[in-house]
Design a protein around this motif. Sequence first.
Motif, short mmCIF file in Angstrom:
data_model
loop_
_atom_site.label_atom_id
_atom_site.label_comp_id
_atom_site.label_asym_id
_atom_site.label_seq_id
_atom_site.Cartn_x
_atom_site.Cartn_y
_atom_site.Cartn_z
N VAL A 1 0.53 -0.99 0.24
CA VAL A 1 0.26 -0.50 0.60
C VAL A 1 1.19 0.96 -0.52
O VAL A 1 2.14 1.25 0.06
CB VAL A 1 -0.94 0.15 1.33
N LEU A 2 0.94 2.80 -0.54
CA LEU A 2 0.76 3.56 0.08
C LEU A 2 0.99 3.93 0.66
O LEU A 2 -0.04 4.38 2.21
CB LEU A 2 0.13 4.80 -1.68
N SER B 1 -7.31 4.08 7.50
CA SER B 1 -7.38 3.75 6.51
C SER B 1 -8.58 2.77 5.77
O SER B 1 -8.53 1.84 5.74
CB SER B 1 -6.59 1.77 6.94
N LYS B 2 -8.88 3.84 6.18
CA LYS B 2 -10.50 3.64 5.62
C LYS B 2 -10.13 3.23 3.78
O LYS B 2 -9.77 3.71 3.69
CB LYS B 2 -12.03 4.41 5.75
N ILE B 3 -11.26 2.28 3.92
CA ILE B 3 -10.35 1.55 2.26
C ILE B 3 -10.67 2.69 1.33
O ILE B 3 -9.74 2.80 -0.05
CB ILE B 3 -11.61 -0.06 2.10
N GLY C 1 -8.34 8.23 -5.12
CA GLY C 1 -7.71 8.58 -5.83
C GLY C 1 -6.58 7.01 -5.91
O GLY C 1 -6.94 6.42 -7.09
N GLN C 2 -6.21 7.08 -5.16
CA GLN C 2 -5.82 5.67 -4.77
C GLN C 2 -5.90 5.06 -3.40
O GLN C 2 -5.64 5.75 -1.97
CB GLN C 2 -4.47 5.59 -5.59
N ARG C 3 -5.34 3.85 -3.00
CA ARG C 3 -5.95 3.34 -1.82
C ARG C 3 -3.82 4.14 -0.64
O ARG C 3 -3.63 3.84 -1.15
CB ARG C 3 -5.99 2.12 -1.50
N ILE D 1 -3.00 5.07 3.23
CA ILE D 1 -2.87 4.52 4.59
C ILE D 1 -2.32 6.16 5.06
O ILE D 1 -0.98 6.37 4.13
CB ILE D 1 -2.28 3.41 5.11
#
Lengths: 231, 231
Positions: free
Chosen positions: B12-13, B83-85, B90-92, B94
């Motif tokens: 993840v980012l 961290s809500k999905i 734009g993009q997931r 966190i």
Amino acid sequence: MQLNYYQREDQVLLAVDCIIFGFDKKNLKVLLIKRNFEPEKGKWSLIGGFLKKNENLDEAAARVLETLTGLNDIYLEQLHTYSKIDRDPGQRTISVAYYALINVDSHQFDGIQIDSAKWFKLKEAPDLIFDHNEMVEKAMARLRRKAMTKPIGFELLPEKFTMRQLQNLYESILGKKLDKRNFINKINSLDVLIKLDEKDMTVSKKGAYLYVFDKDKYEKKVEEEGFSFKL
Amino acid sequence: MQLNYYQREDQVLLAVDCIIFGFDKKNLKVLLIKRNFEPEKGKWSLIGGFLKKNENLDEAAARVLETLTGLNDIYLEQLHTYSKIDRDPGQRTISVAYYALINVDSHQFDGIQIDSAKWFKLKEAPDLIFDHNEMVEKAMARLRRKAMTKPIGFELLPEKFTMRQLQNLYESILGKKLDKRNFINKINSLDVLIKLDEKDMTVSKKGAYLYVFDKDKYEKKVEEEGFSFKL
């Protein structure tokens, strides 16, 4: 729309690690698991897992806990996110630590579902992998603070408990002996317990009265006058 | 050694977002930035950035703050990880929120380095993108709690301040008026300020005495007897 000012290589692995506290009426314990893969195979570790695409961090922590305990209604709170570059020598992993409080006496609890997991008294817990010792310390500090201002300790107690067990719990959390008479006076003055007409006969010949926590009364008191468990 | 039980798509980012508080001797303020890219272009936002390979989260937050303020010695504390999905359409992504306390009067502070950033009084802050409102609320709650138990407020004050400014600060943080006489008595009884032989003449004809915080004395007191700023 996709943003394009970051690179795929900026992405990281995100894990959750859970500090699980339990109380056996005498001692505060922590649940650990023996690691069965490298690096640090054979050492003790917190229970963890990786965040999945379809869940947020709270859900990931709850999933990890349910896998281990079979319980899905556990007190769970995010603690801190750990990000030292080399904290996991395998691959860079950022870990979000959660702490959980388990009532090990609950009838819903069938015990630990994973063979390599084991409860340790906090004082006797082994050295842990990576930065997991630091996580446990931070969780203990949070638990100490919370226990002074919120009735969080009741998450760890059986539904019915003796005054001695309640004192044992607070002594475990605070890490010090408390004077019995002062403790009982303080707890009584808080006025949030209901004394039952029922005794625990296993503790002595005379037995010891059992109490339950009066959540409704507690919540009413908080609303009306605030509240502090300071002992 | 690389672990192989996770997949690259689990990555993840990870971003940091900073809630930056300042105090102008009268009001508590928060520093916001106008977003100049999609999604939510043109809306107000916290200041953020992505975690880089060669830094931990604390370093990432400090870097973001230094870019914006030129300051590299700011009080900074990790707050919570969000961290809500779908929190970022734009993009997931966190996000690890940090809050910072800036002494805007410090001689090291040349003002904000980025044109699209602006201080807002907390009460007048605009609606923010994503979950940034929630982050600001959590930061305020943390600041309130901390200000009661640690001398954290002095991070926001100029080195020399009047009693009125100190009261303004606590009123801003606690969100309520405090009785002047009680406040002064309480602060004096804490015995951690040094009254200077110097007045701030800008506030009235008579002027108001200036004080400095006595950090050494405070630390000695904490060690010897504990300490609470409860007002």
